[in-house]
Design a protein around this motif. Sequence first.
Motif, short mmCIF file in Angstrom:
data_model
loop_
_atom_site.label_atom_id
_atom_site.label_comp_id
_atom_site.label_asym_id
_atom_site.label_seq_id
_atom_site.Cartn_x
_atom_site.Cartn_y
_atom_site.Cartn_z
N ASP A 11 22.31 -23.46 49.05
CA ASP A 11 23.31 -22.69 48.34
C ASP A 11 22.76 -21.32 47.99
O ASP A 11 21.54 -21.17 47.79
N ILE A 12 23.66 -20.38 47.94
CA ILE A 12 23.33 -19.04 47.44
C ILE A 12 24.08 -18.88 46.13
O ILE A 12 25.30 -19.04 46.10
N CYS A 13 23.34 -18.59 45.07
CA CYS A 13 23.91 -18.60 43.73
C CYS A 13 23.80 -17.22 43.09
O CYS A 13 22.85 -16.48 43.34
N GLN A 14 24.75 -16.94 42.24
CA GLN A 14 24.73 -15.68 41.51
C GLN A 14 23.84 -15.81 40.28
O GLN A 14 23.79 -16.86 39.62
N GLY A 16 22.61 -15.85 36.65
CA GLY A 16 23.30 -16.19 35.41
C GLY A 16 24.16 -17.45 35.49
O GLY A 16 24.59 -17.97 34.46
N THR A 17 24.38 -17.95 36.68
CA THR A 17 25.18 -19.16 36.83
C THR A 17 24.28 -20.39 36.80
O THR A 17 23.05 -20.29 36.79
N SER A 18 24.92 -21.55 36.81
CA SER A 18 24.18 -22.82 36.82
C SER A 18 24.62 -23.63 38.03
O SER A 18 25.77 -23.51 38.48
N LEU A 19 23.74 -24.45 38.53
CA LEU A 19 24.04 -25.29 39.68
C LEU A 19 23.49 -26.69 39.44
O LEU A 19 22.35 -26.84 38.98
N THR A 20 24.28 -27.69 39.78
CA THR A 20 23.84 -29.07 39.64
C THR A 20 23.55 -29.67 41.01
O THR A 20 24.38 -29.59 41.92
N ILE A 21 22.37 -30.24 41.13
CA ILE A 21 21.92 -30.88 42.36
C ILE A 21 22.04 -32.39 42.18
O ILE A 21 21.61 -32.93 41.16
N GLN A 22 22.61 -33.03 43.16
CA GLN A 22 22.79 -34.47 43.09
C GLN A 22 21.80 -35.18 44.01
O GLN A 22 21.49 -34.70 45.10
N CYS A 23 21.34 -36.33 43.57
CA CYS A 23 20.40 -37.14 44.34
C CYS A 23 20.89 -38.59 44.34
O CYS A 23 21.03 -39.19 43.27
N GLN A 24 21.18 -39.11 45.52
CA GLN A 24 21.68 -40.46 45.68
C GLN A 24 20.69 -41.26 46.52
O GLN A 24 20.28 -40.80 47.59
N VAL A 25 20.35 -42.45 46.05
CA VAL A 25 19.40 -43.31 46.76
C VAL A 25 20.13 -44.57 47.23
O VAL A 25 21.03 -45.06 46.54
N ASP A 26 19.70 -45.09 48.37
CA ASP A 26 20.41 -46.24 48.94
C ASP A 26 19.94 -47.58 48.37
O ASP A 26 20.36 -48.64 48.83
N SER A 27 19.05 -47.56 47.38
CA SER A 27 18.59 -48.78 46.74
C SER A 27 18.28 -48.47 45.27
O SER A 27 18.14 -47.31 44.90
N GLN A 28 18.18 -49.51 44.47
CA GLN A 28 17.90 -49.30 43.05
C GLN A 28 16.43 -48.96 42.85
O GLN A 28 15.55 -49.64 43.38
N VAL A 29 16.17 -47.94 42.09
CA VAL A 29 14.80 -47.50 41.83
C VAL A 29 14.62 -47.27 40.34
O VAL A 29 15.54 -46.86 39.64
N THR A 30 13.42 -47.52 39.88
CA THR A 30 13.15 -47.36 38.46
C THR A 30 13.02 -45.88 38.08
O THR A 30 13.67 -45.41 37.17
N MET A 31 12.16 -45.21 38.80
CA MET A 31 11.87 -43.83 38.45
C MET A 31 12.33 -42.89 39.55
O MET A 31 12.22 -43.19 40.74
N MET A 32 12.80 -41.74 39.14
CA MET A 32 13.05 -40.63 40.06
C MET A 32 12.24 -39.44 39.59
O MET A 32 12.08 -39.23 38.38
#
Lengths: 114, 114
Positions: A11-14, A16-32
Amino acid sequence: SAVISQKPSRDICQRGTSLTIQCQVDSQVTMMFWYRQQPGQSLTLIATANQGSEATYESGFVIDKFPISRPNLTFSTLTVSNMSPEDSSIYLCSVEDRVGYTIYFGEGSWLTVV
Amino acid sequence: AQSVAQPEDQVNVAEGNPLTVKCTYSVSGNPYLFWYVQYPNRGLQFLLKYITGDNLVKGSYGFEAEFNKSQTSFHLKKPSALVSDSALYFCAVRWNSGNTPLVFGKGTRLSVIA
């Protein structure tokens, strides 16, 4: 090995703005773990995210700038707030393989702040 | 505190020749040691790890590494380099337990010349 999907990939961001990054895993994990890789640099740990509790931030990183959510065992978000050009980096989500102690990484989110 | 040193910023090797990418570490107790590779515009890919057992570990793409406790080293090797091995290589260490993050070296850029 865990399959990790990150959005956005780029992404190219301006400034002063904010951006949210998503992380999806295909199995249950304790720590990220969330890492930042500035241009031409190595990886630096931003924070460790445990489901159901506040993330633990490394020195130099604060919750106001990099709020993290961890609503369940397969998902997390990292927000980069009030961005400046110095935040232009690759942000990588990673998780641990419960059996083999290996940490696997997503493809990263490549952010450019203009 | 844990730390990893990769003394070479750049390693150049001719195709078909053996290659070595150096890594030394500093950690109390027994380390878990890892090598990752980053191809251009990609995230990190896991290559191999040492947890316990045989000091010589084999990994992906024909790479291997030798754990040397007395020299606190974990050098990455390959008997015959390919042009496609050209990439950025990271050595990393973590504490000998689960749910702890990786600490990375600064990275070594490998260039294999045809």
